[in-house]
Design an enzyme around this catalytic site. Structure first.
Site, PDB file in Angstrom:
ATOM      1  N   GLY A  97      37.840  44.420  26.439  1.00 14.27           N
ATOM      2  CA  GLY A  97      36.644  43.631  26.662  1.00 14.27           C
ATOM      3  C   GLY A  97      36.236  43.720  28.119  1.00 14.27           C
ATOM      4  O   GLY A  97      37.070  43.945  28.995  1.00 14.27           O
ATOM      5  N   GLN A 126      32.207  41.209  35.644  1.00 17.11           N
ATOM      6  CA  GLN A 126      33.261  42.114  36.113  1.00 17.11           C
ATOM      7  C   GLN A 126      32.712  43.418  36.682  1.00 17.11           C
ATOM      8  O   GLN A 126      33.450  44.164  37.330  1.00 17.11           O
ATOM      9  CB  GLN A 126      34.226  42.421  34.961  1.00 17.11           C
ATOM     10  CG  GLN A 126      35.033  41.187  34.562  1.00 17.11           C
ATOM     11  CD  GLN A 126      35.988  41.516  33.440  1.00 17.11           C
ATOM     12  OE1 GLN A 126      35.604  41.564  32.290  1.00 17.11           O
ATOM     13  NE2 GLN A 126      37.247  41.764  33.782  1.00 17.11           N
ATOM     14  N   CYS A 168      43.625  41.007  32.138  1.00 15.70           N
ATOM     15  CA  CYS A 168      42.211  41.042  32.493  1.00 15.70           C
ATOM     16  C   CYS A 168      42.018  42.193  33.467  1.00 15.70           C
ATOM     17  O   CYS A 168      42.815  42.359  34.397  1.00 15.70           O
ATOM     18  CB  CYS A 168      41.822  39.720  33.150  1.00 15.70           C
ATOM     19  SG  CYS A 168      40.088  39.651  33.662  1.00 15.70           S
ATOM     20  N   LEU A 169      40.967  42.991  33.262  1.00 12.96           N
ATOM     21  CA  LEU A 169      40.738  44.144  34.136  1.00 12.96           C
ATOM     22  C   LEU A 169      40.480  43.722  35.587  1.00 12.96           C
ATOM     23  O   LEU A 169      40.643  44.527  36.497  1.00 12.96           O
ATOM     24  CB  LEU A 169      39.565  44.985  33.619  1.00 12.96           C
ATOM     25  CG  LEU A 169      39.802  45.716  32.284  1.00 12.96           C
ATOM     26  CD1 LEU A 169      38.534  46.448  31.849  1.00 12.96           C
ATOM     27  CD2 LEU A 169      40.971  46.681  32.375  1.00 12.96           C
ATOM     28  N   HIS A 206      37.940  35.041  25.711  1.00 14.55           N
ATOM     29  CA  HIS A 206      38.216  35.437  27.099  1.00 14.55           C
ATOM     30  C   HIS A 206      36.932  35.943  27.771  1.00 14.55           C
ATOM     31  O   HIS A 206      36.613  35.551  28.900  1.00 14.55           O
ATOM     32  CB  HIS A 206      39.305  36.532  27.087  1.00 14.55           C
ATOM     33  CG  HIS A 206      39.660  37.094  28.423  1.00 14.55           C
ATOM     34  ND1 HIS A 206      40.907  36.947  28.990  1.00 14.55           N
ATOM     35  CD2 HIS A 206      38.927  37.820  29.326  1.00 14.55           C
ATOM     36  CE1 HIS A 206      40.922  37.546  30.174  1.00 14.55           C
ATOM     37  NE2 HIS A 206      39.738  38.095  30.405  1.00 14.55           N
ATOM     38  N   GLU A 207      36.183  36.786  27.044  1.00 13.69           N
ATOM     39  CA  GLU A 207      34.961  37.362  27.619  1.00 13.69           C
ATOM     40  C   GLU A 207      33.854  36.311  27.756  1.00 13.69           C
ATOM     41  O   GLU A 207      33.135  36.297  28.762  1.00 13.69           O
ATOM     42  CB  GLU A 207      34.472  38.549  26.782  1.00 13.69           C
ATOM     43  CG  GLU A 207      35.454  39.712  26.696  1.00 13.69           C
ATOM     44  CD  GLU A 207      36.008  40.158  28.038  1.00 13.69           C
ATOM     45  OE1 GLU A 207      35.288  40.107  29.047  1.00 13.69           O
ATOM     46  OE2 GLU A 207      37.189  40.552  28.082  1.00 13.69           O
ATOM     47  N   HIS A 237      34.271  34.432  30.850  1.00 12.61           N
ATOM     48  CA  HIS A 237      33.778  35.161  32.028  1.00 12.61           C
ATOM     49  C   HIS A 237      32.286  34.897  32.256  1.00 12.61           C
ATOM     50  O   HIS A 237      31.831  34.771  33.389  1.00 12.61           O
ATOM     51  CB  HIS A 237      33.927  36.674  31.828  1.00 12.61           C
ATOM     52  CG  HIS A 237      35.236  37.240  32.274  1.00 12.61           C
ATOM     53  ND1 HIS A 237      35.683  37.172  33.579  1.00 12.61           N
ATOM     54  CD2 HIS A 237      36.193  37.921  31.602  1.00 12.61           C
ATOM     55  CE1 HIS A 237      36.855  37.784  33.679  1.00 12.61           C
ATOM     56  NE2 HIS A 237      37.200  38.248  32.493  1.00 12.61           N
TER      57      HIS A 237
HETATM   58 ZN    ZN Z   1      38.875  39.254  31.881  1.00 16.38          ZN
END
Ligand code: ZN
Length: 188
Positions: free
Chosen positions: A45, A50, A107-108, A149-150, A153
């Protein structure tokens, strides 16, 4: 085009995303770039924040993970998760439908940081897709975790905000170091 993924400490990660009212050519290009960036990073995701954009736009693809099941249903009928990936969500609204479940997350924007997070096991999702159409589906398992999670964000909420106090304390040196490195890089 592969975009730079910003890391913890970058202020955009704390910005609430603006709603996306129409899928214009620049939004289409951003979606394509975000999908490419997510796949290149082997993520499941990626949120607009991000890649430095405070918008309510996220892309998700759970096909890369085979050991953690996902479920999806439309109008109460189960559908193939595989066939609905990747998912593009604009202005998603979530309604939890399941009991809390705990599972590992990464998480990236937090390289090498993993922790158990508790979230509702399943959610009902309403959003607009990449064609500008209203979509609604129910999801469970890993997909429900990724969607939550997304969506967090998109509101400036990070998975560290959902960690238990003990886990966050344990990770504090790592998190502080990452935040410091990101801020130092931004000053250059
Ligand atoms: Zn994340």
């Amino acid at each position: 085009m592969i975009l730079e993924v910003v890391q913890y400490g970058h202020p955009v990660l704390r910005q609430k995303g603006e709603r996306v009212e129409a899928v214009t050519p620049p939004i289409q290009k951003l979606i394509a770039d975000m999908l490419e960036t997510m796949h290149a990073a082997k993520g499941i995701g990626l949120a607009a924040q991000q890649v430095g954009r405070a918008l309510q736009l996220t892309v998700i693809d759970v096909r890369g993970v085979t050991d953690r099941p996902s479920t999806m249903a439309v109008d109460g009928a189960p559908v193939s998760v595989e066939r609905h990936m990747p998912v593009v969500l604009l202005n998603p609204e979530l309604t939890p439908t399941g009991p809390p479940a705990t599972g590992p997350e990464g998480c990236l924007s937090f390289p090498e940081v993993f922790a158990d997070i508790t979230r509702p096991e399943s959610v009902q999702v309403q959003a607009m897709n990449e064609k500008g159409e209203r979509i609604e589906f129910h999801c469970g398992g890993l997909l429900a975790r990724a969607v939550q999670h997304e969506t967090d964000h998109l509101h400036g909420i990070l998975f560290i905000d959902r960690m238990s106090r003990e886990v966050k304390l344990e990770l504090k040196p790592e998190l502080d170091a990452l935040q410091k490195a990101t801020k130092a890089a931004l000053k250059k």
